[in-house]
Design a protein around this motif. Sequence first.
Motif, PDB file in Angstrom:
ATOM      1  N   ASN A  43       0.823  -1.210   0.000  1.00  0.00           N
ATOM      2  CA  ASN A  43       0.000   0.000   0.000  1.00  0.00           C
ATOM      3  C   ASN A  43       0.858   1.261   0.000  1.00  0.00           C
ATOM      4  O   ASN A  43       0.581   2.223  -0.726  1.00  0.00           O
ATOM      5  N   SER A  82      -6.042   7.202  -0.031  1.00  0.00           N
ATOM      6  CA  SER A  82      -5.844   7.492   1.393  1.00  0.00           C
ATOM      7  C   SER A  82      -7.174   7.504   2.129  1.00  0.00           C
ATOM      8  O   SER A  82      -7.286   6.989   3.256  1.00  0.00           O
ATOM      9  N   ILE A  83      -8.204   8.071   1.488  1.00  0.00           N
ATOM     10  CA  ILE A  83      -9.543   8.075   2.105  1.00  0.00           C
ATOM     11  C   ILE A  83     -10.055   6.652   2.256  1.00  0.00           C
ATOM     12  O   ILE A  83     -10.617   6.279   3.296  1.00  0.00           O
ATOM     13  N   MET A  85      -8.294   3.886   2.543  1.00  0.00           N
ATOM     14  CA  MET A  85      -7.560   3.197   3.603  1.00  0.00           C
ATOM     15  C   MET A  85      -8.047   3.663   4.978  1.00  0.00           C
ATOM     16  O   MET A  85      -8.171   2.857   5.907  1.00  0.00           O
ATOM     17  N   TRP A  86      -8.339   4.947   5.106  1.00  0.00           N
ATOM     18  CA  TRP A  86      -8.845   5.468   6.378  1.00  0.00           C
ATOM     19  C   TRP A  86     -10.202   4.855   6.706  1.00  0.00           C
ATOM     20  O   TRP A  86     -10.480   4.496   7.857  1.00  0.00           O
ATOM     21  N   MET A  87     -11.068   4.720   5.667  1.00  0.00           N
ATOM     22  CA  MET A  87     -12.384   4.123   5.897  1.00  0.00           C
ATOM     23  C   MET A  87     -12.251   2.684   6.357  1.00  0.00           C
ATOM     24  O   MET A  87     -12.992   2.221   7.240  1.00  0.00           O
ATOM     25  N   LYS A  88     -11.305   1.971   5.764  1.00  0.00           N
ATOM     26  CA  LYS A  88     -11.088   0.585   6.180  1.00  0.00           C
ATOM     27  C   LYS A  88     -10.635   0.513   7.640  1.00  0.00           C
ATOM     28  O   LYS A  88     -11.141  -0.285   8.437  1.00  0.00           O
ATOM     29  N   LEU A  89      -9.658   1.342   7.979  1.00  0.00           N
ATOM     30  CA  LEU A  89      -9.118   1.322   9.340  1.00  0.00           C
ATOM     31  C   LEU A  89     -10.165   1.761  10.355  1.00  0.00           C
ATOM     32  O   LEU A  89     -10.212   1.241  11.480  1.00  0.00           O
ATOM     33  N   SER A  90     -10.997   2.722   9.966  1.00  0.00           N
ATOM     34  CA  SER A  90     -11.998   3.236  10.905  1.00  0.00           C
ATOM     35  C   SER A  90     -13.054   2.187  11.221  1.00  0.00           C
ATOM     36  O   SER A  90     -13.694   2.237  12.276  1.00  0.00           O
ATOM     37  N   HIS A  92     -12.268  -1.011  11.389  1.00  0.00           N
ATOM     38  CA  HIS A  92     -11.550  -2.090  12.075  1.00  0.00           C
ATOM     39  C   HIS A  92     -11.829  -3.441  11.434  1.00  0.00           C
ATOM     40  O   HIS A  92     -12.101  -4.444  12.120  1.00  0.00           O
ATOM     41  N   GLU A 108     -17.250   2.474  -0.220  1.00  0.00           N
ATOM     42  CA  GLU A 108     -15.936   1.983  -0.638  1.00  0.00           C
ATOM     43  C   GLU A 108     -15.956   1.552  -2.103  1.00  0.00           C
ATOM     44  O   GLU A 108     -14.985   1.728  -2.835  1.00  0.00           O
TER      45      GLU A 108
END
Length: 385
Positions: A43, A82-83, A85-90, A92, A108
């Motif tokens: 990534n 980047s957005i 990846m942030w959505m994925k991390l948020s 969990h 997504e």
Amino acid sequence: MYYEYRSELVFGFLLTALVVASYMLSPLIPLEVYRKIISPTLNCAILVCCAMSAWALFRHHQGIRVRKMSAYVMTAWVVVMSIGMWMKLSRHNSLTAADGMLSMNGWEFVLGSILGWLLLVYPTELLRPGWLNFKRAMIDLLPVAVIGVLNAVLDTDLRWLLAAYPFVLLAFIVVNIRAYRVYCENNYSSMEDIDVQWVVRYIIMLVILGASYCFISFARFPTRLFTQQWLLFFLLFYSNEQILFRPDPWVEHVHERKEDEPEGEDNGSSLTGNETGYRAALEQWMVTEKPYLNKDFRLSDMMQVIPMNRTYLSQFIQTEFGCNFYQYVTKYRIEEAKRFMRANPDMRVQEIAEHCGFSSPTVFGRIFLRETGLTPTEWLAQSGS
């Protein structure tokens, strides 16, 4: 068709085989190694590739529109990815879930469709220079926004439409490849730089990437994203290297439509019954002046002999000689090559190609074989010289 795009088809076959092998082997990757090392590394590599490509294209675009547009595309890739990846991390998400498309929500998929559309900007600009603008871009992306909203408010699952939408746009580009090639062959005598071979290869990579994207939507093993990640990195790195360092003939050739006489304008010159005189004058000019020895010889150069605009002149050649401009000039070059080889049997192929107006020895050899069924060496031996 096969001969024309043989190398591109071989490229597509080999890349497809590599992708299939990667999907077969990726379940063997230890989950913890993939999650903690391989996935973050890939990534980051994609983001760095996009960022560096954007910087290089902005710095070295040389006023070429397709390079500037590619620079904006790479910048948008950094932002949108980047957005995502942030959505994925948020949320969990755990890789152990392995539930395919169920792990991706509708928004997504909207981001994925936007990323897919961004990859189509480059071939669109190559095949139809100047066509894509902000208004048309918004029209292209409008269905994505509408489907995304409907997916959020309705009970019906519309994520499948979002996954398929980039393929609809890709079909539009594929249709334009043939139209662009016809235009080139009707106007230019050399196809080395303005040919569409590279665009075909790029589209093949997009098709494989899209098919891979659809596969991971259904696959249920935790490391399914590995193949998509390295494939995406390869496409971005390889294509941006080509965009940055490949000669851009469209600036000199296709954009001259804006400077030359419009394609559909008559200006009083048309096929009016004097075709026999025009044909004799053209053939005399080709024999005595030999303009085809110039590798940059174009249809517009014939206007000094035949008082017609591009449209009528192209129609005149098709009607009188039964071929397009490129084929017409090629016949003269091949005949000149035969005469030159007879007179200079010890001449190197490179020198023959340069003398006869071919862009390179490779192009000369390929065209000579296609037109005569023999290589230059075979033909010379058979002719008894």
